[in-house]
Design a protein around this motif. Sequence first.
Motif, mmCIF file in Angstrom:
data_model
loop_
_atom_site.group_PDB
_atom_site.id
_atom_site.type_symbol
_atom_site.label_atom_id
_atom_site.label_comp_id
_atom_site.label_asym_id
_atom_site.label_seq_id
_atom_site.Cartn_x
_atom_site.Cartn_y
_atom_site.Cartn_z
ATOM 1 N N LEU A 1 30.128 13.194 4.116
ATOM 2 C CA LEU A 1 28.787 12.632 4.855
ATOM 3 C C LEU A 1 27.714 13.403 4.494
ATOM 4 C CD1 LEU A 1 31.384 12.350 6.970
ATOM 5 C CD2 LEU A 1 29.592 10.892 8.042
ATOM 6 N N GLU A 2 26.351 12.844 4.242
ATOM 7 C CA GLU A 2 25.288 13.761 3.992
ATOM 8 C C GLU A 2 24.071 13.256 4.871
ATOM 9 O OE1 GLU A 2 26.086 14.611 -0.708
ATOM 10 O OE2 GLU A 2 24.569 13.277 -0.098
ATOM 11 N N LEU A 3 23.013 14.132 5.050
ATOM 12 C CA LEU A 3 21.702 13.698 5.654
ATOM 13 C C LEU A 3 20.779 14.668 5.129
ATOM 14 C CD1 LEU A 3 20.105 12.271 7.683
ATOM 15 C CD2 LEU A 3 20.547 14.198 9.285
ATOM 16 N N THR A 4 19.625 13.997 4.539
ATOM 17 C CA THR A 4 18.667 14.865 3.878
ATOM 18 C C THR A 4 17.579 15.058 5.128
ATOM 19 O OG1 THR A 4 17.283 12.880 3.277
ATOM 20 C CG2 THR A 4 18.860 13.814 1.378
ATOM 21 N N LYS A 5 16.808 16.215 4.775
ATOM 22 C CA LYS A 5 15.703 16.421 5.446
ATOM 23 C C LYS A 5 14.730 15.423 5.898
ATOM 24 C CE LYS A 5 12.082 19.951 6.643
ATOM 25 N NZ LYS A 5 11.666 21.120 6.113
ATOM 26 N N THR A 6 14.500 14.647 4.568
ATOM 27 C CA THR A 6 13.381 13.595 4.706
ATOM 28 C C THR A 6 14.090 12.355 5.560
ATOM 29 O OG1 THR A 6 12.938 13.980 1.993
ATOM 30 C CG2 THR A 6 12.350 11.923 2.990
ATOM 31 N N ASP A 7 15.167 12.014 5.336
ATOM 32 C CA ASP A 7 15.774 11.080 6.398
ATOM 33 C C ASP A 7 15.706 11.289 7.722
ATOM 34 O OD1 ASP A 7 16.215 9.177 4.147
ATOM 35 O OD2 ASP A 7 18.355 9.724 3.783
ATOM 36 N N TYR A 8 16.056 12.738 8.122
ATOM 37 C CA TYR A 8 16.145 13.161 9.170
ATOM 38 C C TYR A 8 14.610 13.127 10.079
ATOM 39 C CZ TYR A 8 16.689 16.502 13.084
ATOM 40 O OH TYR A 8 16.488 17.072 14.517
ATOM 41 N N LEU A 9 13.723 13.337 9.264
ATOM 42 C CA LEU A 9 12.476 13.421 9.877
ATOM 43 C C LEU A 9 11.972 11.859 9.886
ATOM 44 C CD1 LEU A 9 10.890 16.523 8.121
ATOM 45 C CD2 LEU A 9 11.715 16.471 10.291
ATOM 46 N N LYS A 10 12.658 10.999 9.516
ATOM 47 C CA LYS A 10 11.861 9.650 9.490
ATOM 48 C C LYS A 10 12.019 9.087 11.009
ATOM 49 C CE LYS A 10 12.725 7.701 5.146
ATOM 50 N NZ LYS A 10 13.748 7.071 4.302
#
Length: 178
Positions: free
Chosen positions: A169-178
């Motif tokens: 699994l992954e989460l990018t900073k961009t997606d986290y801040l959405k």
Amino acid sequence: MKIGTIETERLILRKLIPSDDEAMFLLDNNQNVHRYLGNKPVTSIEESREYINNIQIQYIQNGVGRFAVILKETNEFIGWAGLKFITEPVNERQNFYDIGYRFIEDYWGKGYGQEAAKAWLDYGFNQLKIQKICAYADIENKGSRKILEKIGLQQISEFDDEGTACVWLELTKTDYLK
């Protein structure tokens, strides 16, 4: 960057210290805790002491590592959570930040894993300026997978980790801040 403590509503996350050895042994000596970790619980407190020492080295080398999770209400050690910089290859990736947690069985199902992991995501993206946080878990470990998905990580793939079917699994900073 020097990390102090992180506080949530119910938890204090702080660096592991040598006196956490007995609680760490209680955690890692439990067969149920190790069900999805290769079924290799520790058998001596020396192993727990060595584990704590290795994490303390990671704090120095990588500026981050797993932290003790302390229940504010009672000041009890209930497990660990945090980010780890992984340098050895896993699923054809290396040099990545892994989010992880492990709790004493009495504290399962109370939301502590999610609370601690969410605090680490926030810290990793906003304070450490990490661009992507990863995780992997035994495909059968529904509890851990549920936490990772609830905090926003997305399953990218499945892979074999030394004979164990795992999800990545992954989460990018961009997606986290959405």
